[in-house]
Design a protein around this motif. Structure first.
Motif, PDB file in Angstrom:
ATOM      1  N   UNK A   9       0.832  -1.198   0.000  1.00 30.04           N
ATOM      2  CA  UNK A   9       0.000   0.000   0.000  1.00 30.04           C
ATOM      3  C   UNK A   9       0.871   1.255   0.000  1.00 30.04           C
ATOM      4  N   UNK A  10       0.387   2.291  -0.678  1.00 33.10           N
ATOM      5  CA  UNK A  10       1.098   3.556  -0.758  1.00 33.10           C
ATOM      6  C   UNK A  10       0.483   4.614   0.152  1.00 33.10           C
ATOM      7  N   UNK A  11      -0.303   4.180   1.124  1.00 30.23           N
ATOM      8  CA  UNK A  11      -0.907   5.105   2.070  1.00 30.23           C
ATOM      9  C   UNK A  11      -2.415   5.187   1.905  1.00 30.23           C
ATOM     10  N   UNK A  12      -3.049   5.912   2.826  1.00 30.49           N
ATOM     11  CA  UNK A  12      -4.493   6.114   2.780  1.00 30.49           C
ATOM     12  C   UNK A  12      -4.810   7.096   1.665  1.00 30.49           C
ATOM     13  N   UNK A 109     -10.286   3.756   1.522  1.00 30.99           N
ATOM     14  CA  UNK A 109      -9.538   3.465   0.308  1.00 30.99           C
ATOM     15  C   UNK A 109      -8.047   3.427   0.595  1.00 30.99           C
ATOM     16  N   UNK A 110      -7.389   2.391   0.089  1.00 33.09           N
ATOM     17  CA  UNK A 110      -5.938   2.251   0.194  1.00 33.09           C
ATOM     18  C   UNK A 110      -5.357   2.265  -1.215  1.00 33.09           C
ATOM     19  N   UNK A 111      -4.359   3.090  -1.413  1.00 29.27           N
ATOM     20  CA  UNK A 111      -3.807   3.282  -2.754  1.00 29.27           C
ATOM     21  C   UNK A 111      -2.683   2.289  -3.033  1.00 29.27           C
ATOM     22  N   UNK A 112      -2.655   1.788  -4.283  1.00 27.44           N
ATOM     23  CA  UNK A 112      -1.558   0.941  -4.743  1.00 27.44           C
ATOM     24  C   UNK A 112      -1.142   1.408  -6.137  1.00 27.44           C
ATOM     25  N   UNK A 113      -0.007   0.946  -6.610  1.00 28.11           N
ATOM     26  CA  UNK A 113       0.425   1.233  -7.974  1.00 28.11           C
ATOM     27  C   UNK A 113      -0.499   0.501  -8.951  1.00 28.11           C
ATOM     28  N   UNK A 114      -0.754   1.063 -10.128  1.00 28.62           N
ATOM     29  CA  UNK A 114      -1.675   0.434 -11.086  1.00 28.62           C
ATOM     30  C   UNK A 114      -1.344  -1.019 -11.407  1.00 28.62           C
ATOM     31  N   UNK A 162     -10.204  -0.287  -9.419  1.00 28.58           N
ATOM     32  CA  UNK A 162     -10.463  -0.514  -8.003  1.00 28.58           C
ATOM     33  C   UNK A 162     -10.868  -1.945  -7.702  1.00 28.58           C
ATOM     34  N   UNK A 163     -10.622  -2.358  -6.469  1.00 27.84           N
ATOM     35  CA  UNK A 163     -11.080  -3.637  -5.953  1.00 27.84           C
ATOM     36  C   UNK A 163     -11.800  -3.361  -4.635  1.00 27.84           C
ATOM     37  N   UNK A 177      -6.223   2.334  -7.787  1.00 27.16           N
ATOM     38  CA  UNK A 177      -5.147   2.972  -8.546  1.00 27.16           C
ATOM     39  C   UNK A 177      -5.775   4.004  -9.476  1.00 27.16           C
ATOM     40  N   UNK A 178      -5.291   5.243  -9.411  1.00 26.75           N
ATOM     41  CA  UNK A 178      -5.738   6.275 -10.331  1.00 26.75           C
ATOM     42  C   UNK A 178      -4.905   6.173 -11.608  1.00 26.75           C
TER      43      UNK A 178
END
Length: 200
Positions: A9-12, A109-114, A162-163, A177-178
């Protein structure tokens, strides 16, 4: 600090909430607190007469920091819980299925790399956790492609990948992932006021 070697995870990324009046929420978070409006969405749907009408709004207020997309997200629904007594516990008949109670948390939401989204789907499946993979597009209106317990590769023009899944107590989580197309999504919708909702 301990590292996460499973999901990376890359943070909240954001917290999503329901509001009773988008104009009032806009005036507070953007006007009073100075948070920039990153993006806005308007959702359309069919009414009882089969007509396509505006149903809800989704505003993204930036919170700053190292993640330029970090935000607080608010949903407003014309036929949501904002129009029902606050003591109502069960969803009233006819309420939009996506509407949530005022001040209730929608999801974390938790961000990850695409490139990690498919891996997240695989790991959730291996753990026996039910999930929904979702990709979203703006072609020409807001469109979502959902895959239950599986992965569908995003097509060109995808805005976000998203998941969704739930913890054991039912708290909804999103791993997101945006994608590059999201940066071009507009932020110019006029916020709706609950007082004028019946005029639309």
């Amino acid at each position: 600090m301990a590292a996460n070697d499973r999901f990376d995870f890359q943070g909240l990324d954001h917290v999503a909430l329901g509001c009773s009046d988008m104009k009032q929420t806009y005036d507070f978070y953007h006007g009073t607190l100075g948070m920039p409006v990153l993006h806005t969405i308007e959702y359309m749907g069919e009414n009882a007469e089969g007509e396509t009408v505006p149903m809800g709004q989704h505003f993204f207020f930036g919170v700053g920091g190292e993640n330029p997309n970090a935000h607080i997200a608010f949903f407003y629904w014309k036929d949501g819980y904002q129009n029902a007594p606050k003591v109502v516990e069960n969803r009233p008949e006819g309420v939009n299925p996506r509407a949530i109670k005022i001040a209730a948390m929608h999801h974390v939401n938790l961000r990850v790399a695409p490139e990690r989204i498919e891996d997240c789907c695989d790991k959730l499946g291996e753990a026996g956790i039910e999930y929904r993979h979702s990709t979203r597009y703006a072609d020409p209106e807001w469109r979502e492609v959902r895959t239950i317990n599986g992965y569908t590769k995003p097509e060109p023009g995808c805005l976000m990948d998203s998941v969704y899944f739930s913890d054991p107590d039912g708290v909804q989580l999103e791993v997101n992932a945006w994608l590059p197309a999201w940066d071009a999504w507009p932020n110019d919708h006029e916020p709706w006021s609950n007082e004028s909702a019946d005029q639309r």
